[in-house]
Write an enzyme that holds these catalytic residues in place. Structure first.
Site, PDB file in Angstrom:
ATOM      1  N   LEU A 161       6.757   5.663  -7.426  1.00  0.00           N
ATOM      2  CA  LEU A 161       6.151   4.420  -6.940  1.00  0.00           C
ATOM      3  C   LEU A 161       6.780   4.037  -5.612  1.00  0.00           C
ATOM      4  O   LEU A 161       8.001   4.069  -5.468  1.00  0.00           O
ATOM      5  CB  LEU A 161       6.378   3.295  -7.957  1.00  0.00           C
ATOM      6  N   GLY A 164       5.375  -1.346  -1.220  1.00  0.00           N
ATOM      7  CA  GLY A 164       5.267  -1.607   0.207  1.00  0.00           C
ATOM      8  C   GLY A 164       5.185  -0.300   0.956  1.00  0.00           C
ATOM      9  O   GLY A 164       6.030   0.009   1.785  1.00  0.00           O
ATOM     10  N   GLY A 168       1.756   5.124   4.312  1.00  0.00           N
ATOM     11  CA  GLY A 168       1.758   6.228   3.363  1.00  0.00           C
ATOM     12  C   GLY A 168       2.634   7.406   3.705  1.00  0.00           C
ATOM     13  O   GLY A 168       2.638   8.418   2.995  1.00  0.00           O
ATOM     14  N   GLU A 190      -5.530  -2.516   6.710  1.00  0.00           N
ATOM     15  CA  GLU A 190      -5.473  -1.443   7.712  1.00  0.00           C
ATOM     16  C   GLU A 190      -4.557  -0.323   7.243  1.00  0.00           C
ATOM     17  O   GLU A 190      -4.864   0.857   7.371  1.00  0.00           O
ATOM     18  CB  GLU A 190      -4.987  -2.005   9.052  1.00  0.00           C
ATOM     19  N   CYS A 342      15.094  -8.560  21.191  1.00  0.00           N
ATOM     20  CA  CYS A 342      15.870  -9.443  20.302  1.00  0.00           C
ATOM     21  C   CYS A 342      16.322  -8.692  19.054  1.00  0.00           C
ATOM     22  O   CYS A 342      17.467  -8.815  18.611  1.00  0.00           O
ATOM     23  CB  CYS A 342      15.033 -10.645  19.872  1.00  0.00           C
TER      24      CYS A 342
END
Length: 372
Positions: A161, A164, A168, A190, A342
């Site tokens: 698994l 997030g 892919g 997307e 930054c």
């Protein structure tokens, strides 16, 4: 205060960081609009970032400038109402539940695969590379993906698994190089569409799904660069989801930016323009959320590698700008430079870290020496 008084205050503060206004150093600021001082003192980092986007000031070395500011703790003198509001919003409102969970996908990860394909390199991996033996970002990302697979002790036939999963790439790498099958979940439309095409022909399923809905077994779990979007109020439930999806002999690899200080306050500029509803976890929060669920087999910090990763992304972005400029305007270019500069400074100054935690439900019998 008058404009002259505000300018003098800025000069005095910048002196602590070794920075001059209109000086000759690459980290010296060139001011194009004198209204800059009032804007920064009123709105802190939000005002500074927006003024940069508007072309009110420039600097040759953004990352170097912000490294000086952070090392000298100059930013602590610019706490404003905007900072307080961002902190209170993150603390008292669960910004990562329900429909809010999908906002980061729409606001950031759905900006356009053309942008990320140009910036990230050979693989669309939007997280820190592993530069131990690499000398370019593509090799560093491949090394990171392989490190994750080795830490998880992946074997052919296992089911993995990815919480997030981004575009892919991690599941693709694991399937092709370690013979596993897998499921990836993302909140970006997307990313999901791209990942399905990327993994076509492989035993990989990509879902547009909130991780909290997961309730099925996997041999191993990885989560790379997603925990920053979970939010402190949800850390415990996040680890509970991982635990219920993992057998007693499974392993979980968590890859996340983190802070070894107190729980971080969201930066108002980053919150508004880059990562809405995102918070950097503190070590204390992670440790508390893990209690009774996982044994920490290893806590690996290679945060300075993120500086090199971000600088490589900046170079890729600049090289691709002639093509990207047909889609994105000059204000976006300056916004993206500010973001990358930054971010690099945060890691170069060691304010933030990059962690990989290798976790087991009950402790690996006999112990576990984690690969490097």
């Amino acid at each position: 205060m008058s404009q002259d008084s505000l300018k003098q205050r800025a000069i005095d503060l910048l002196t602590y960081a070794g920075v001059q206004i209109d000086g000759d150093s690459p980290t010296d600021i060139r001011v194009h609009d004198e209204r800059l001082y009032a804007r920064v003192f009123a709105h802190g980092s939000l005002g500074l970032g927006e003024a940069y986007m508007d072309g009110w000031w420039d600097v040759d070395d953004l990352a170097g400038l912000f490294t000086r500011i952070l090392v000298s703790h100059l930013d602590e003198h610019l706490k404003t109402l905007d900072t307080l509001l961002a902190h209170l919003k993150a603390r008292f409102i669960n910004l990562q539940r329900g429909e809010h969970a999908f906002e980061i996908g729409k606001a950031h990860y759905d900006l356009g695969n053309d942008l990320f394909r140009a910036m990230l390199g050979k693989r669309l991996v939007y997280s820190c590379g592993y530069w131990a033996e690499a000398d370019n970002v593509d090799d560093a990302q491949a090394a990171k993906l392989d490190l994750v697979c080795r830490k998880l002790r992946l074997k052919p036939g296992q089911r993995v698994l990815d919480i997030g999963c981004g575009w892919g790439e991690a599941l693709k790498y694991a399937a092709e190089n370690y013979g596993v099958s897998g499921v990836g979940v993302t909140v970006s439309q997307e990313q999901a569409e791209f990942a399905r095409e990327l993994c076509k022909g492989l035993p990989v399923e990509i879902r547009l799904q909130d991780y909290r809905e997961l309730d099925e077994r996997f041999d191993a779990i990885m989560s790379i660069g997603m925990f920053e979007h979970v939010g402190g109020r949800n850390y415990r439930s996040y680890f509970e989801v991982a635990r219920r999806c993992l057998p007693d002999d499974g392993l979980f690899l968590l890859h996340s930016i983190g802070s070894n200080g107190e729980p971080a306050q969201p930066d108002p500029w980053i919150e508004k323009y880059i990562f809405p509803n995102s918070v950097i976890p503190a070590a204390s929060q992670v440790a508390a959320a893990l209690e009774g669920l996982f044994v920490v087999e290893d806590w690996h910090n290679f945060g300075t590698d993120y500086d090199r990763t971000l600088m490589a992304w900046r170079a890729n972005f600049d090289a691709a700008w002639p093509e990207l400029s047909a889609t994105y305007d000059e204000r976006f270019r300056r916004m993206w430079h500010f973001y990358l500069g930054c971010s690099a400074a945060v890691f170069r100054s060691r304010r933030d870290q990059l962690w990989q935690l290798t976790l087991s439900p009950n402790g690996v019998p006999g112990g576990y020496r984690v690969p490097r």
